[in-house]
Design an enzyme around this catalytic site. Structure first.
Site, mmCIF file in Angstrom:
data_model
loop_
_atom_site.group_PDB
_atom_site.id
_atom_site.type_symbol
_atom_site.label_atom_id
_atom_site.label_comp_id
_atom_site.label_asym_id
_atom_site.label_seq_id
_atom_site.Cartn_x
_atom_site.Cartn_y
_atom_site.Cartn_z
ATOM 1 N N PHE A 113 22.209 -41.565 -8.779
ATOM 2 C CA PHE A 113 21.029 -40.777 -9.127
ATOM 3 C C PHE A 113 21.501 -39.475 -9.773
ATOM 4 C CE2 PHE A 113 16.574 -41.433 -7.237
ATOM 5 C CZ PHE A 113 16.570 -42.778 -7.534
ATOM 6 N N GLN A 226 8.516 -29.361 -10.186
ATOM 7 C CA GLN A 226 9.369 -30.346 -10.837
ATOM 8 C C GLN A 226 8.566 -31.310 -11.694
ATOM 9 O OE1 GLN A 226 11.631 -33.767 -8.733
ATOM 10 N NE2 GLN A 226 13.195 -32.228 -9.210
ATOM 11 N N HIS A 228 9.059 -34.906 -13.567
ATOM 12 C CA HIS A 228 9.942 -36.070 -13.637
ATOM 13 C C HIS A 228 10.104 -36.454 -15.100
ATOM 14 C CE1 HIS A 228 11.806 -39.936 -12.912
ATOM 15 N NE2 HIS A 228 11.860 -39.655 -11.623
ATOM 16 N N LEU A 238 5.032 -43.230 -12.511
ATOM 17 C CA LEU A 238 6.453 -42.948 -12.370
ATOM 18 C C LEU A 238 7.316 -44.141 -12.772
ATOM 19 C CD1 LEU A 238 8.740 -41.103 -11.256
ATOM 20 C CD2 LEU A 238 8.375 -42.203 -9.039
ATOM 21 N N GLU A 241 13.981 -42.867 -11.356
ATOM 22 C CA GLU A 241 15.305 -42.450 -11.796
ATOM 23 C C GLU A 241 16.321 -43.579 -11.583
ATOM 24 O OE1 GLU A 241 18.153 -38.775 -10.451
ATOM 25 O OE2 GLU A 241 16.035 -38.381 -10.850
ATOM 26 N N ARG A 272 16.981 -33.566 -12.826
ATOM 27 C CA ARG A 272 15.678 -33.822 -13.442
ATOM 28 C C ARG A 272 15.199 -32.697 -14.355
ATOM 29 N NH1 ARG A 272 12.636 -36.757 -8.293
ATOM 30 N NH2 ARG A 272 13.782 -38.717 -8.518
ATOM 31 N N HIS A 340 5.771 -33.953 -11.001
ATOM 32 C CA HIS A 340 6.183 -34.948 -10.023
ATOM 33 C C HIS A 340 6.293 -34.410 -8.602
ATOM 34 C CE1 HIS A 340 8.171 -38.491 -8.437
ATOM 35 N NE2 HIS A 340 9.241 -37.787 -8.091
ATOM 36 N N ARG A 375 14.743 -30.180 -7.113
ATOM 37 C CA ARG A 375 15.082 -31.217 -6.139
ATOM 38 C C ARG A 375 15.881 -32.338 -6.788
ATOM 39 N NH1 ARG A 375 13.107 -36.183 -4.814
ATOM 40 N NH2 ARG A 375 11.180 -36.009 -6.023
#
Length: 560
Positions: A113, A226, A228, A238, A241, A272, A340, A375
């Site tokens: 990730f 955040q 995404h 979504l 990731e 991100r 997100h 995050r």
């Protein structure tokens, strides 16, 4: 009037884990939820849960990756505790019955990730949140607590310096009711519906955060929002990731794999905030695609092959085929960033304790702070379980020794007085129209890139909406499932929280993590290595600042 020792508001992973901890501590527990627990937004989490397991990885590396990912705004003592709890938490969830994907040797499968030095994201195909939610719900057992299903939180009642209970709206009966409790845990999840384009479900309106704010609790770091990088164009669904973790790449209209320009070492697996800004920059500089639903770039999975795509990214295949009319096995997926996650929330310590005695919070509604300014993917599911458990334990211990809650007959009347005014008006503002204007305002003036002029205009517009909300009108007079009323309740919460975001963003004259100011493009550690604290006043949020908790890592340049 109902009475319980511990009331948990929210039935996603954080709420259920808090309830389980409190139940096992011997407390009388209730869960109040606007949805059936298995429909909670936790079930939408796709990619995985982080934990340093196996000899190749280390807890120390997980800690450092999280500190760096936070752009050094995360409290390092909390991050250390969080990462050390990761392995035991994943093992516990497996023992509870979570069916994780497996490597060929039978060990837990792991995928890379963004922002991580090692593939430590454990997953259940691309339905990890749902797998965890189902296992935890079965472990909790519905006979061990009282469930108030399809109830909307309106107020947290605080008197004599401590929590006395809550007031909530029962959608099924159309009644408002008091629930007395010595301890209240708020685990109401995200507030992403403040934005026009978000991966969050329609239920994610920040109810618990707004109720805590109104009750006098401090909010922390609300300006850090955040986005995404990979949300499906048009619908903003979504695209995990994990798709890039499996080897997917981002390409522009010229077919370039453009992430090498922005993160030369890790490319598509940068954090991100970096990837989202890269996509927006590609579009702004004319290298994106244009279409009827706005600009976009491509996420290409085709090189992975049919078997890998359809076995490891089953839900992504389904979403792309159903909602975009394309087959990711043979065609690129059109994507663009969408809101997100909220790094900010109700300020808590690692035990979930807030600035109000008897009030606790966990999950995305809370800000411990472990995510700081940004995050890392895979840390949110872990957060719900680690800090949900801690909040439940702390609430149970507090309730055991706390005085009995003392709700008054006037609490219900005072909490519902504004709502009665909404229904008695013959003219006024439509809550749905106010919500749509708020979402457009936040998207335009407090998005991925920010500047002084936009934020000033955002503050002006949000405050104008706040003033207009004083004249909101509920036209539906029905008592059962009055969605016009719940729309008004949620819109009021969203406006309050939007104001804290734009005011905090205007005040923070630097760029850090997800907060990117084009007029202040550099990170300013000398002035801004501190948390923003917002408290509610009649004039709006009153801001103060608090130091960041350090243990070992001094801030350095954050590059990928």
């Amino acid at each position: 009037m109902a009475r319980h020792e511990v009331v948990v508001v929210g039935a996603g992973l954080a709420g259920q884990r808090a309830a389980l901890a409190a139940v096992e501590a011997g407390r009388d527990v209730a869960i109040v939820s606007k949805l059936h627990p298995l429909r909670s937004h936790s079930g939408a989490a796709q990619g995985g849960i982080n934990a340093a397991v196996g000899a190749e990885d280390s807890v120390e590396t997980h800690i450092f990756d999280t500190v760096k990912g936070s752009d050094y705004l995360g409290d390092q003592d909390a991050i250390e505790f969080f990462c050390r709890e990761a392995g035991p938490t994943v093992v516990e969830m497996e023992h509870f019955g979570t069916i994780f994907s497996r490597a060929p040797d039978g060990s837990l499968a792991r995928r890379p990730f963004g922002g991580a030095h090692f593939p430590r994201t454990i997953y259940a195909a691309d339905r990890t949140g749902l797998a965890l939610l189902q296992a935890l719900w079965e472990r909790l057992g519905s006979e061990r607590f009282t469930l108030y299903e399809e109830w909307d939180l309106t107020n947290v009642v605080v008197r004599d310096g401590r929590v006395q209970g809550i007031v909530a709206f029962d959608r099924q009966k159309g009644d408002f009711a008091e629930i007395a409790a010595s301890a209240v845990v708020l685990a109401t999840g995200p507030s992403g519906r403040i934005y026009a384009h978000t991966t969050n479900a329609h239920s994610c309106t920040g109810d618990g955060v707004a109720a805590a704010y109104a009750a006098g609790a401090a909010l922390k770091d609300m300006e850090f929002v955040q986005f995404h990088p990979t949300a499906l164009l048009e619908s903003s669904i979504l695209i995990t990731e994990g798709a890039r973790g499996e080897g997917g790449v981002l390409t522009n209209a010229s077919g370039e794999k453009f992430m090498v320009r922005y993160a030369p070492h890790v490319k598509d697996l940068a954090s991100r905030d970096v990837v989202s800004r890269a996509i927006v920059t590609e579009v702004q500089e004319g290298r994106g695609f244009t279409g009827p639903y706005g600009p976009y770039v491509h996420l290409e999975l085709m090189a992975l092959g049919r078997e890998r795509i359809e076995s490891r990214l089953q839900e992504i295949c389904d979403f792309a085929r159903r909602f975009a009319g394309i087959d990711p096995v043979t065609q690129p997926i059109p994507i663009y960033p969408a809101q997100h996650y909220m790094m900010g929330g109700i300020g808590t310590n690692a035990r979930g304790e807030t600035s109000v005695a008897g009030l606790f919070a966990a999950g995305e509604a809370a800000c411990v702070s472990i995510h700081g300014a940004n995050r890392l993917g895979g840390n949110s599911l872990l957060e719900t379980l680690v800090f949900g458990k801690q909040a439940g334990l702390a609430a149970a211990a507090y309730a055991e020794g706390a005085p009995a809650p003392a709700m008054r007959a006037t609490d219900l009347e005072e909490a519902t007085a504004p709502l009665r005014r909404w229904s008695s008006r013959t003219d006024g503002e439509d809550p749905s129209a106010l919500r749509a204007e708020l979402q457009a305002t936040m998207e335009r003036y407090a998005g991925i890139y920010r500047n002084e002029a936009d934020l000033m205009e955002g503050i002006r517009r949000v405050r104008a909406l706040k003033a207009r909300f004083e004249r909101v009108r509920v036209v539906d007079r029905s008592s059962v499932y009055n969605l016009n009323l719940t729309d008004a309740l949620e819109t009021g919460h969203m406006i309050e929280l939007a104001e804290t975001i734009v005011v905090g963003a205007y005040a923070r004259t630097e760029s850090r993590g997800a907060h990117a100011r084009t007029d202040f493009p550099a990170r300013d550690d000398a002035r801004w290595m501190q948390h923003t604290i917002a408290r509610r006043t009649p004039e709006g949020p009153n801001l103060s600042y608090a130091p960041v908790g350090y243990t070992r890592w001094a801030p350095t340049e954050r590059v990928y």
